[in-house]
Scaffold this motif. Structure first.
Motif, PDB file in Angstrom:
ATOM      1  N   ALA A  75       2.172  16.427 -40.322  1.00 26.19           N
ATOM      2  CA  ALA A  75       1.205  16.552 -39.231  1.00 26.19           C
ATOM      3  C   ALA A  75       1.564  15.657 -38.042  1.00 26.19           C
ATOM      4  O   ALA A  75       1.252  15.977 -36.897  1.00 26.19           O
ATOM      5  CB  ALA A  75      -0.192  16.204 -39.728  1.00 26.19           C
ATOM      6  N   ASN A  76       2.203  14.542 -38.320  1.00 25.45           N
ATOM      7  CA  ASN A  76       2.530  13.555 -37.276  1.00 25.45           C
ATOM      8  C   ASN A  76       3.346  12.433 -37.943  1.00 25.45           C
ATOM      9  O   ASN A  76       3.693  12.545 -39.130  1.00 25.45           O
ATOM     10  CB  ASN A  76       1.245  12.995 -36.639  1.00 25.45           C
ATOM     11  CG  ASN A  76       0.217  12.613 -37.691  1.00 25.45           C
ATOM     12  OD1 ASN A  76       0.555  12.001 -38.695  1.00 25.45           O
ATOM     13  ND2 ASN A  76      -1.025  12.978 -37.472  1.00 25.45           N
ATOM     14  N   ALA A  77       3.602  11.367 -37.223  1.00 24.62           N
ATOM     15  CA  ALA A  77       4.395  10.264 -37.808  1.00 24.62           C
ATOM     16  C   ALA A  77       3.641   9.578 -38.941  1.00 24.62           C
ATOM     17  O   ALA A  77       4.234   9.195 -39.955  1.00 24.62           O
ATOM     18  CB  ALA A  77       4.758   9.243 -36.724  1.00 24.62           C
ATOM     19  N   ASN A 103      -0.019   0.544 -37.639  1.00 25.37           N
ATOM     20  CA  ASN A 103      -0.815   0.676 -38.869  1.00 25.37           C
ATOM     21  C   ASN A 103      -0.335   1.830 -39.759  1.00 25.37           C
ATOM     22  O   ASN A 103      -0.648   1.863 -40.946  1.00 25.37           O
ATOM     23  CB  ASN A 103      -2.290   0.889 -38.522  1.00 25.37           C
ATOM     24  CG  ASN A 103      -3.002  -0.441 -38.320  1.00 25.37           C
ATOM     25  OD1 ASN A 103      -2.573  -1.475 -38.863  1.00 25.37           O
ATOM     26  ND2 ASN A 103      -4.067  -0.447 -37.538  1.00 25.37           N
ATOM     27  N   SER A 104       0.408   2.754 -39.191  1.00 24.95           N
ATOM     28  CA  SER A 104       0.874   3.879 -40.005  1.00 24.95           C
ATOM     29  C   SER A 104       1.918   3.443 -41.032  1.00 24.95           C
ATOM     30  O   SER A 104       2.179   4.175 -41.979  1.00 24.95           O
ATOM     31  CB  SER A 104       1.399   5.017 -39.123  1.00 24.95           C
ATOM     32  OG  SER A 104       2.365   4.528 -38.249  1.00 24.95           O
ATOM     33  N   VAL A 105       2.490   2.270 -40.849  1.00 26.63           N
ATOM     34  CA  VAL A 105       3.330   1.668 -41.896  1.00 26.63           C
ATOM     35  C   VAL A 105       2.551   0.553 -42.609  1.00 26.63           C
ATOM     36  O   VAL A 105       2.551   0.464 -43.841  1.00 26.63           O
ATOM     37  CB  VAL A 105       4.642   1.095 -41.302  1.00 26.63           C
ATOM     38  CG1 VAL A 105       5.359   0.200 -42.301  1.00 26.63           C
ATOM     39  CG2 VAL A 105       5.559   2.233 -40.880  1.00 26.63           C
ATOM     40  N   VAL A 149      11.337   0.044 -40.687  1.00 30.59           N
ATOM     41  CA  VAL A 149      11.252  -0.698 -39.429  1.00 30.59           C
ATOM     42  C   VAL A 149      10.770   0.211 -38.303  1.00 30.59           C
ATOM     43  O   VAL A 149      11.212   1.358 -38.180  1.00 30.59           O
ATOM     44  CB  VAL A 149      12.653  -1.277 -39.078  1.00 30.59           C
ATOM     45  CG1 VAL A 149      12.692  -1.817 -37.658  1.00 30.59           C
ATOM     46  CG2 VAL A 149      13.040  -2.373 -40.073  1.00 30.59           C
ATOM     47  N   ASN A 150       9.885  -0.341 -37.475  1.00 30.97           N
ATOM     48  CA  ASN A 150       9.452   0.347 -36.269  1.00 30.97           C
ATOM     49  C   ASN A 150      10.585   0.273 -35.242  1.00 30.97           C
ATOM     50  O   ASN A 150      10.880  -0.803 -34.717  1.00 30.97           O
ATOM     51  CB  ASN A 150       8.187  -0.344 -35.735  1.00 30.97           C
ATOM     52  CG  ASN A 150       7.630   0.341 -34.511  1.00 30.97           C
ATOM     53  OD1 ASN A 150       8.210   1.305 -34.012  1.00 30.97           O
ATOM     54  ND2 ASN A 150       6.504  -0.158 -34.027  1.00 30.97           N
ATOM     55  N   HIS A 151      11.195   1.402 -34.951  1.00 28.73           N
ATOM     56  CA  HIS A 151      12.362   1.417 -34.054  1.00 28.73           C
ATOM     57  C   HIS A 151      12.014   0.897 -32.662  1.00 28.73           C
ATOM     58  O   HIS A 151      12.775   0.141 -32.067  1.00 28.73           O
ATOM     59  CB  HIS A 151      12.909   2.852 -33.983  1.00 28.73           C
ATOM     60  CG  HIS A 151      14.221   2.979 -33.293  1.00 28.73           C
ATOM     61  ND1 HIS A 151      14.724   4.189 -32.892  1.00 28.73           N
ATOM     62  CD2 HIS A 151      15.149   2.067 -32.920  1.00 28.73           C
ATOM     63  CE1 HIS A 151      15.910   4.011 -32.312  1.00 28.73           C
ATOM     64  NE2 HIS A 151      16.178   2.732 -32.322  1.00 28.73           N
ATOM     65  N   GLY A 152      10.860   1.318 -32.143  1.00 28.48           N
ATOM     66  CA  GLY A 152      10.461   0.867 -30.805  1.00 28.48           C
ATOM     67  C   GLY A 152       9.003   0.475 -30.814  1.00 28.48           C
ATOM     68  O   GLY A 152       8.148   1.265 -31.208  1.00 28.48           O
ATOM     69  N   SER A 153       8.725  -0.754 -30.374  1.00 33.95           N
ATOM     70  CA  SER A 153       7.351  -1.247 -30.441  1.00 33.95           C
ATOM     71  C   SER A 153       6.459  -0.524 -29.437  1.00 33.95           C
ATOM     72  O   SER A 153       6.781  -0.435 -28.249  1.00 33.95           O
ATOM     73  CB  SER A 153       7.323  -2.750 -30.153  1.00 33.95           C
ATOM     74  OG  SER A 153       5.992  -3.164 -29.918  1.00 33.95           O
ATOM     75  N   GLY A 203       5.715  14.672 -33.072  1.00 32.65           N
ATOM     76  CA  GLY A 203       6.155  15.678 -32.110  1.00 32.65           C
ATOM     77  C   GLY A 203       5.614  15.503 -30.708  1.00 32.65           C
ATOM     78  O   GLY A 203       6.211  15.983 -29.747  1.00 32.65           O
ATOM     79  N   HIS A 204       4.486  14.786 -30.580  1.00 33.58           N
ATOM     80  CA  HIS A 204       3.731  14.883 -29.317  1.00 33.58           C
ATOM     81  C   HIS A 204       4.046  13.800 -28.303  1.00 33.58           C
ATOM     82  O   HIS A 204       3.444  13.773 -27.233  1.00 33.58           O
ATOM     83  CB  HIS A 204       2.234  14.860 -29.634  1.00 33.58           C
ATOM     84  CG  HIS A 204       1.752  13.580 -30.265  1.00 33.58           C
ATOM     85  ND1 HIS A 204       1.105  12.612 -29.542  1.00 33.58           N
ATOM     86  CD2 HIS A 204       1.848  13.099 -31.523  1.00 33.58           C
ATOM     87  CE1 HIS A 204       0.796  11.596 -30.351  1.00 33.58           C
ATOM     88  NE2 HIS A 204       1.235  11.876 -31.558  1.00 33.58           N
ATOM     89  N   LYS A 205       4.949  12.884 -28.662  1.00 31.71           N
ATOM     90  CA  LYS A 205       5.268  11.832 -27.680  1.00 31.71           C
ATOM     91  C   LYS A 205       6.546  12.258 -26.943  1.00 31.71           C
ATOM     92  O   LYS A 205       6.539  13.297 -26.291  1.00 31.71           O
ATOM     93  CB  LYS A 205       5.361  10.487 -28.377  1.00 31.71           C
ATOM     94  CG  LYS A 205       4.022  10.091 -29.051  1.00 31.71           C
ATOM     95  CD  LYS A 205       4.046   8.676 -29.571  1.00 31.71           C
ATOM     96  CE  LYS A 205       2.980   8.421 -30.613  1.00 31.71           C
ATOM     97  NZ  LYS A 205       1.795   7.730 -30.073  1.00 31.71           N
TER      98      LYS A 205
HETATM   99  C1  LIG Z   1       5.141   2.955 -33.417  1.00 34.10           C
HETATM  100  C2  LIG Z   1       4.208   4.042 -33.831  1.00 34.10           C
HETATM  101  N1  LIG Z   1       4.236   4.478 -35.088  1.00 34.10           N
HETATM  102  C3  LIG Z   1       3.431   5.463 -35.508  1.00 34.10           C
HETATM  103  C4  LIG Z   1       2.543   6.056 -34.655  1.00 34.10           C
HETATM  104  C5  LIG Z   1       1.651   7.129 -35.174  1.00 34.10           C
HETATM  105  O1  LIG Z   1       1.918   8.336 -34.546  1.00 34.10           O
HETATM  106  P1  LIG Z   1       0.937   9.568 -34.826  1.00 34.10           P
HETATM  107  O2  LIG Z   1      -0.393   9.138 -34.284  1.00 34.10           O
HETATM  108  O3  LIG Z   1       1.513  10.687 -34.070  1.00 34.10           O
HETATM  109  O4  LIG Z   1       0.899   9.743 -36.286  1.00 34.10           O
HETATM  110  C6  LIG Z   1       2.457   5.628 -33.321  1.00 34.10           C
HETATM  111  C7  LIG Z   1       1.476   6.221 -32.409  1.00 34.10           C
HETATM  112  O5  LIG Z   1       1.080   5.679 -31.425  1.00 34.10           O
HETATM  113  C8  LIG Z   1       3.313   4.599 -32.904  1.00 34.10           C
HETATM  114  O6  LIG Z   1       3.292   4.145 -31.660  1.00 34.10           O
END
Ligand SMILES: Cc1ncc(COP(=O)(O)O)c(C=O)c1O
Length: 389
Positions: A75-77, A103-105, A149-153, A203-205
């Protein structure tokens, strides 16, 4: 409302290229059936669009698994990162990540840690907003299963040295994954050269597709388990969820409309050239940064406009909360930004910007000099009206 100056592209790219709108409208009118379930022509044709998008994205990330079915849609990252993390770790594993994470990690790791499944180490970043690969190396244990790792903050705009981290993980036999939510479409990602085992993307960024679609590029050596089970449209008589990719990680009807839009985003990126788009965005970032740096009482956090940065700048004005600045920018200047906390709580903790957060400007392909000149002027005027209390 006057003309909108949209500087919130790190939340979602807006507007999307016309080509994306057109492709989605045309796809849904002509091919809006459910592919992968039936053999009639229309379903086969819709399936080709899905298949083509898998191929395009798998190539885009240069996944050494040349099998495009290892590009799975989500659905998204956030969704993709859950598929990755929950599908990989086992009881007793150790996972290394960073204090730059979204927070997604952080939340999947925290939930698994709370449940007693894993132990985690979150590597700090330096004063310029970068993680030192040696700090990761120092934390590796025999039980380390994954470095993510978050590639880009999304707060600081700093791009992490993932090729170096990938090399050290490969040498030490540890799996390496990146969250490319802010980088895919802006910074080249080469899974093979950078030794990345999995890329979670949205996909949306900067991939310029619609919301509701993202995915995971799964490298050849990633022993990913399925964590969700259900319909796949094929082999319906089999009791267990299918092991083969992409079904292993996908359940139910796909977001075909989103996938068609994502394909159009890929084509638009390819035709414009990712490097040319990035050059435009970084030129505007430099302009904005120059303007902001002249303002008394304004602090920019780890900002830069070089190749180690994204077109993302966070700042604060002394004497006025970020949320208030965001409201004034919107109400008085028609400038849209993100203000407050940006889903990366440890970054704010480290910057000392909890709980009020920061004002984030993020630039996209359709921004102009006028947008950023106005933003710098507006920040100067707001700063002058609210001298530090
Ligand atoms: C670094 C990073 N990771 C993950 C996400 C989550 O992306 P999504 O909301 O599309 O799942 C974002 C969204 O802002 C983000 O900036």
């Amino acid at each position: 409302m006057g003309e909108l100056h949209y500087l919130d592209n790190a939340s979602t790219a807006f507007p999307k290229p016309d080509r994306v709108h057109d492709a989605m409208s045309s796809f849904y009118r002509k091919l809006g059936v459910n592919p992968g379930r039936s053999g009639y022509d229309l379903a086969m044709e819709a399936g080709l669009v899905v298949d083509g998008t898998r191929r395009a994205l798998n190539a885009f990330f240069n996944n050494p698994a040349r099998d495009h079915n290892r590009l799975v849609f989500a659905a998204n990252a956030s969704d993709a990162l859950n598929i990755l993390i929950q599908g990989l770790v086992q009881r007793g594993d150790h996972v290394i990540s960073t204090q730059l994470e979204h927070n997604s990690v952080l939340r999947p790791l925290y939930m698994l840690e709370q449940a007693g499944v894993i132990e985690t180490d979150l590597v700090p970043f330096d004063g310029a907003g970068f993680v030192d690969p040696d700090e990761i190396a120092r934390r590796l244990r025999p039980s380390t299963r994954l470095v993510v790792v978050n590639h880009g903050s999304n707060v600081l705009g700093t791009v992490q040295p993932v090729a170096q981290i990938g090399r050290l993980c490969r040498e030490r036999g540890v799996l390496f994954a990146i969250d490319s939510a802010q980088t895919a479409g802006v910074v080249p990602i080469d899974m093979e050269a950078m030794r990345i085992d999995a890329v979670a993307f949205t996909g949306h960024k900067s991939l310029l597709g619609p919301t509701g679609v993202g995915g995971l590029a799964v490298g050849p050596d990633l022993p990913l388990r399925s964590t969700r089970w259900g319909g796949t449209g094929v082999k319906s008589a089999v009791r267990a969820h299918l092991e083969e990719f992409p079904h292993r990680c996908e359940i139910g009807t796909l977001n075909t409309l989103g996938i068609a839009g994502l394909m159009a985003g890929q084509e638009w990126l390819r035709d414009r050239g990712q490097a040319a788009i990035r050059a435009h965005e970084m030129e505007l970032t430099a302009l904005l940064l120059d303007g902001l740096r002249e303002i008394d009482g304004l602090t920019c956090y780890c900002a830069g406009a070089d190749d180690r940065h994204l077109p993302v700048l966070s700042c604060n004005l002394a004497g006025i909360d970020a949320a208030e600045v965001g409201t004034i920018l919107d109400a008085q200047y028609d400038i849209a930004v993100r203000a407050g906390l940006h889903c990366a709580p440890l970054v704010h903790e480290r910057l000392g910007t909890t709980p009020t957060g920061a004002v984030r400007f993020s630039i996209g392909p359709f921004n102009t000099r006028q947008d950023v000149e106005l933003a710098a002027r507006a920040m100067g005027e707001i700063g002058a009206r609210f001298p530090a209390r």
